[in-house]
Design a protein around this motif. Structure first.
Motif, PDB file in Angstrom:
ATOM      1  N   HIS A   1      18.564  64.708  41.256  1.00  0.00           N
ATOM      2  CA  HIS A   1      18.475  63.264  40.549  1.00  0.00           C
ATOM      3  C   HIS A   1      16.682  63.221  40.206  1.00  0.00           C
ATOM      4  O   HIS A   1      16.440  62.412  39.729  1.00  0.00           O
ATOM      5  CB  HIS A   1      18.751  62.349  41.588  1.00  0.00           C
ATOM      6  CG  HIS A   1      20.192  62.130  41.797  1.00  0.00           C
ATOM      7  ND1 HIS A   1      20.967  61.569  40.768  1.00  0.00           N
ATOM      8  CD2 HIS A   1      21.033  62.319  42.702  1.00  0.00           C
ATOM      9  CE1 HIS A   1      22.302  61.649  41.324  1.00  0.00           C
ATOM     10  NE2 HIS A   1      22.271  62.061  42.626  1.00  0.00           N
TER      11      HIS A   1
ATOM     12  N   TYR B   1      41.342  65.365  39.705  1.00  0.00           N
ATOM     13  CA  TYR B   1      41.691  64.899  40.815  1.00  0.00           C
ATOM     14  C   TYR B   1      42.621  63.711  40.681  1.00  0.00           C
ATOM     15  O   TYR B   1      42.465  62.562  39.863  1.00  0.00           O
ATOM     16  CB  TYR B   1      40.482  64.280  41.604  1.00  0.00           C
ATOM     17  CG  TYR B   1      39.614  65.336  42.140  1.00  0.00           C
ATOM     18  CD1 TYR B   1      39.819  66.468  43.005  1.00  0.00           C
ATOM     19  CD2 TYR B   1      38.447  65.687  41.599  1.00  0.00           C
ATOM     20  CE1 TYR B   1      39.156  67.491  43.601  1.00  0.00           C
ATOM     21  CE2 TYR B   1      37.422  66.423  42.076  1.00  0.00           C
ATOM     22  CZ  TYR B   1      38.037  67.549  43.064  1.00  0.00           C
ATOM     23  OH  TYR B   1      36.921  68.287  43.351  1.00  0.00           O
TER      24      TYR B   1
ATOM     25  N   ALA C   1      37.119  65.163  36.798  1.00  0.00           N
ATOM     26  CA  ALA C   1      35.631  65.649  37.288  1.00  0.00           C
ATOM     27  C   ALA C   1      34.803  66.391  36.577  1.00  0.00           C
ATOM     28  O   ALA C   1      33.601  66.661  36.444  1.00  0.00           O
ATOM     29  CB  ALA C   1      35.925  66.045  39.012  1.00  0.00           C
TER      30      ALA C   1
ATOM     31  N   GLU D   1      21.259  69.282  45.300  1.00  0.00           N
ATOM     32  CA  GLU D   1      20.078  68.317  45.698  1.00  0.00           C
ATOM     33  C   GLU D   1      19.519  68.920  47.169  1.00  0.00           C
ATOM     34  O   GLU D   1      19.384  68.136  48.009  1.00  0.00           O
ATOM     35  CB  GLU D   1      20.928  66.819  46.027  1.00  0.00           C
ATOM     36  CG  GLU D   1      21.316  66.249  44.703  1.00  0.00           C
ATOM     37  CD  GLU D   1      21.679  64.885  45.072  1.00  0.00           C
ATOM     38  OE1 GLU D   1      20.925  64.124  45.564  1.00  0.00           O
ATOM     39  OE2 GLU D   1      22.606  64.420  44.304  1.00  0.00           O
TER      40      GLU D   1
ATOM     41  N   VAL E   1      40.956  61.307  38.115  1.00  0.00           N
ATOM     42  CA  VAL E   1      39.633  61.423  37.698  1.00  0.00           C
ATOM     43  C   VAL E   1      39.675  62.797  36.991  1.00  0.00           C
ATOM     44  O   VAL E   1      39.991  63.907  37.624  1.00  0.00           O
ATOM     45  CB  VAL E   1      38.785  61.346  39.150  1.00  0.00           C
ATOM     46  CG1 VAL E   1      37.212  61.872  38.649  1.00  0.00           C
ATOM     47  CG2 VAL E   1      38.967  59.976  39.775  1.00  0.00           C
TER      48      VAL E   1
ATOM     49  N   THR F   1      31.173  69.034  41.817  1.00  0.00           N
ATOM     50  CA  THR F   1      32.354  69.803  41.551  1.00  0.00           C
ATOM     51  C   THR F   1      32.060  70.992  40.747  1.00  0.00           C
ATOM     52  O   THR F   1      32.709  72.309  41.069  1.00  0.00           O
ATOM     53  CB  THR F   1      33.352  68.930  40.733  1.00  0.00           C
ATOM     54  OG1 THR F   1      33.590  67.548  41.549  1.00  0.00           O
ATOM     55  CG2 THR F   1      34.580  69.689  40.533  1.00  0.00           C
TER      56      THR F   1
ATOM     57  N   GLU G   1      24.647  60.979  36.713  1.00  0.00           N
ATOM     58  CA  GLU G   1      24.815  59.729  37.776  1.00  0.00           C
ATOM     59  C   GLU G   1      25.693  60.307  38.845  1.00  0.00           C
ATOM     60  O   GLU G   1      26.468  61.284  38.793  1.00  0.00           O
ATOM     61  CB  GLU G   1      25.557  58.685  37.009  1.00  0.00           C
ATOM     62  CG  GLU G   1      24.774  57.700  36.442  1.00  0.00           C
ATOM     63  CD  GLU G   1      25.337  56.727  35.704  1.00  0.00           C
ATOM     64  OE1 GLU G   1      26.634  56.516  36.088  1.00  0.00           O
ATOM     65  OE2 GLU G   1      24.772  55.933  34.637  1.00  0.00           O
ATOM     66  N   SER G   2      25.775  59.406  39.922  1.00  0.00           N
ATOM     67  CA  SER G   2      26.564  59.782  41.129  1.00  0.00           C
ATOM     68  C   SER G   2      28.263  59.814  40.630  1.00  0.00           C
ATOM     69  O   SER G   2      28.527  58.999  39.787  1.00  0.00           O
ATOM     70  CB  SER G   2      26.338  58.742  42.464  1.00  0.00           C
ATOM     71  OG  SER G   2      27.449  59.029  43.413  1.00  0.00           O
ATOM     72  N   GLY G   3      28.781  60.610  41.244  1.00  0.00           N
ATOM     73  CA  GLY G   3      30.408  60.617  40.798  1.00  0.00           C
ATOM     74  C   GLY G   3      30.600  61.369  39.335  1.00  0.00           C
ATOM     75  O   GLY G   3      31.764  61.497  38.672  1.00  0.00           O
ATOM     76  N   SER G   4      29.597  62.133  38.833  1.00  0.00           N
ATOM     77  CA  SER G   4      29.810  62.520  37.398  1.00  0.00           C
ATOM     78  C   SER G   4      30.419  63.899  37.422  1.00  0.00           C
ATOM     79  O   SER G   4      30.771  64.338  36.316  1.00  0.00           O
ATOM     80  CB  SER G   4      28.448  62.487  36.532  1.00  0.00           C
ATOM     81  OG  SER G   4      27.398  63.193  37.258  1.00  0.00           O
ATOM     82  N   GLY G   5      30.603  64.634  38.453  1.00  0.00           N
ATOM     83  CA  GLY G   5      30.973  66.043  38.521  1.00  0.00           C
ATOM     84  C   GLY G   5      30.137  67.152  38.878  1.00  0.00           C
ATOM     85  O   GLY G   5      30.594  68.297  38.651  1.00  0.00           O
ATOM     86  N   LYS G   6      28.974  66.893  39.116  1.00  0.00           N
ATOM     87  CA  LYS G   6      28.017  67.909  39.511  1.00  0.00           C
ATOM     88  C   LYS G   6      28.324  68.862  40.561  1.00  0.00           C
ATOM     89  O   LYS G   6      28.137  69.998  40.382  1.00  0.00           O
ATOM     90  CB  LYS G   6      26.324  67.333  39.767  1.00  0.00           C
ATOM     91  CG  LYS G   6      25.883  66.309  38.502  1.00  0.00           C
ATOM     92  CD  LYS G   6      24.573  65.580  38.924  1.00  0.00           C
ATOM     93  CE  LYS G   6      24.711  64.971  40.253  1.00  0.00           C
ATOM     94  NZ  LYS G   6      25.469  63.722  40.191  1.00  0.00           N
TER      95      LYS G   6
HETATM   96  N1  LIG Z   1      38.487  66.139  46.665  1.00  0.00           N
HETATM   97  C1  LIG Z   1      38.495  65.203  46.175  1.00  0.00           C
HETATM   98  N2  LIG Z   1      39.593  64.261  45.792  1.00  0.00           N
HETATM   99  C2  LIG Z   1      39.471  63.187  44.767  1.00  0.00           C
HETATM  100  N3  LIG Z   1      38.600  63.097  44.120  1.00  0.00           N
HETATM  101  C3  LIG Z   1      37.591  63.760  44.355  1.00  0.00           C
HETATM  102  C4  LIG Z   1      37.363  64.756  45.003  1.00  0.00           C
HETATM  103  N4  LIG Z   1      36.227  65.651  45.129  1.00  0.00           N
HETATM  104  C5  LIG Z   1      35.643  64.816  44.202  1.00  0.00           C
HETATM  105  N5  LIG Z   1      36.228  63.637  43.555  1.00  0.00           N
HETATM  106  C6  LIG Z   1      35.894  62.868  42.411  1.00  0.00           C
HETATM  107  O1  LIG Z   1      35.507  63.726  41.215  1.00  0.00           O
HETATM  108  C7  LIG Z   1      34.350  62.984  40.840  1.00  0.00           C
HETATM  109  C8  LIG Z   1      33.222  63.997  40.705  1.00  0.00           C
HETATM  110  O2  LIG Z   1      32.931  64.048  42.086  1.00  0.00           O
HETATM  111  P1  LIG Z   1      31.409  64.987  42.355  1.00  0.00           P
HETATM  112  O3  LIG Z   1      31.404  65.137  44.006  1.00  0.00           O
HETATM  113  O4  LIG Z   1      31.558  66.143  41.607  1.00  0.00           O
HETATM  114  O5  LIG Z   1      30.160  64.133  41.960  1.00  0.00           O
HETATM  115  P2  LIG Z   1      28.469  64.273  41.737  1.00  0.00           P
HETATM  116  O6  LIG Z   1      28.273  64.301  40.431  1.00  0.00           O
HETATM  117  O7  LIG Z   1      28.347  65.484  42.563  1.00  0.00           O
HETATM  118  O8  LIG Z   1      28.004  62.943  42.493  1.00  0.00           O
HETATM  119  P3  LIG Z   1      27.046  62.771  43.562  1.00  0.00           P
HETATM  120  O9  LIG Z   1      25.520  62.534  42.677  1.00  0.00           O
HETATM  121  O10 LIG Z   1      27.333  61.485  44.198  1.00  0.00           O
HETATM  122  O11 LIG Z   1      26.808  63.913  44.774  1.00  0.00           O
HETATM  123  C9  LIG Z   1      34.051  61.733  41.643  1.00  0.00           C
HETATM  124  O12 LIG Z   1      34.782  60.598  40.891  1.00  0.00           O
HETATM  125  C10 LIG Z   1      34.835  61.952  42.879  1.00  0.00           C
HETATM  126  O13 LIG Z   1      35.262  60.662  43.308  1.00  0.00           O
END
Ligand SMILES: Nc1ncnc2c1ncn2[C@@H]1O[C@H](COP(=O)(O)OP(=O)(O)OP(=O)(O)O)[C@@H](O)[C@H]1O
Ligand SMILES: [Mg+2]
Length: 230
Positions: free
Chosen positions: A203, A16, A25, A170, A23, A51, A44-49
């Motif tokens: 989580h 992204y 992801a 989740e 980033v 995605t 962790e939050s934001g780790s890419g799960k």
């Molecule tokens: N549409 C987007 N545009 C830009 N960045 C994005 C987009 N979607 C996700 N990201 C970034 O990609 C990374 C992974 O996001 P993702 O939603 O997969 O995390 P996650 O592990 O599911 O987190 P959470 O536990 O908070 O749900 C994060 O840094 C997020 O900010």
């Protein structure tokens, strides 16, 4: 390809943004999930799960890399083929319930079948209403339900077409521990009964511990946790 592999991802990258805001992801994610497996993904939050789940479910496209479903490459399919793949083969459960406000409980549950012009299996609908404790709420609208009840509707909707693959992001995040345990039991009995595969983001380590395998996501890199109990 191994017939027992339902999902295979081959070097998935998802980027992204550009430059300073870039980033990764997904950073070279290669994963194989066997038919009938229950796989948990933590991190962790934001780790890419999310995605990863969205790319496996074809709701999102990777920057590069491939996804195979039953040996068939889905990353090269047309949008039309993909919507059929999602409707027929996958049951999605999101953290937000995504119920349709103008449809009642029963109508929400059978919606995936209606979209596919398939007659609902009424006996299975009754079974799901019973399992999720929604029998008395079948004619109610989402706005008339508690958050936990709305999530139960979302569970039933994800299962009604007996999908080969269940992708759950989740799914119990908004539920108390009793409801959460009940919902996980429903998923576990469904995958056993119908030989389904479950990929579940959580989580909650007590939920992850029930999976056949646990993966951990960190900054887009997926690694399998060692010593998972089977
Ligand atoms: N549409 C987007 N545009 C830009 N960045 C994005 C987009 N979607 C996700 N990201 C970034 O990609 C990374 C992974 O996001 P993702 O939603 O997969 O995390 P996650 O592990 O599911 O987190 P959470 O536990 O908070 O749900 C994060 O840094 C997020 O900010
Ligand atoms: Mg997420």
């Amino acid at each position: 390809m191994d017939n027992n592999i339902i999902i295979k991802t081959d070097s998935l990258f998802k980027q992204y943004g550009e430059g300073e805001t870039k980033v990764m992801a997904l950073d070279n994610v290669s994963l194989e999930v066997g038919r009938g497996e229950f796989v948990a993904v933590t991190g962790e939050s934001g780790s890419g799960k999310t995605t990863l789940l969205n790319v496996i479910g074809s709701l999102d496209k990777p920057t590069s890399g491939k996804v195979f479903f039953n040996g068939d490459e889905i990353t090269r399919k047309s949008d039309n083929e993909l919507s059929t793949y999602r409707r027929r083969s996958i049951g999605f459960i999101f953290q937000s319930y995504n119920l349709i406000p103008v449809l009642n409980v029963e109508e929400n549950i059978v919606l995936p079948l209606n979209l596919d012009s398939t007659e609902p299996d009424m006996a299975y609908l009754e079974e799901l209403l019973e399992l999720t404790g929604l029998k008395s709420k079948r004619r109610n609208y989402p706005s008339e339900l508690s958050g936990g009840q709305q999530q139960r509707v979302a569970f039933a909707r994800a299962l009604i077409h007996k999908p080969e693959l269940i992708l759950a992001d989740e799914p119990t995040g908004n539920l108390d521990s009793k409801n959460s345990r009940e919902m996980i039991e429903i998923l576990k009995s469904s995958i056993k009964k119908y030989a389904q595969t479950l990929i579940l983001i959580t989580h909650d380590l007590s939920i992850a511990a029930q999976a056949d395998r646990i993966f951990r996501m960190q900054d887009g890199v997926l690694t399998e946790s060692e010593g998972t109990l089977r």
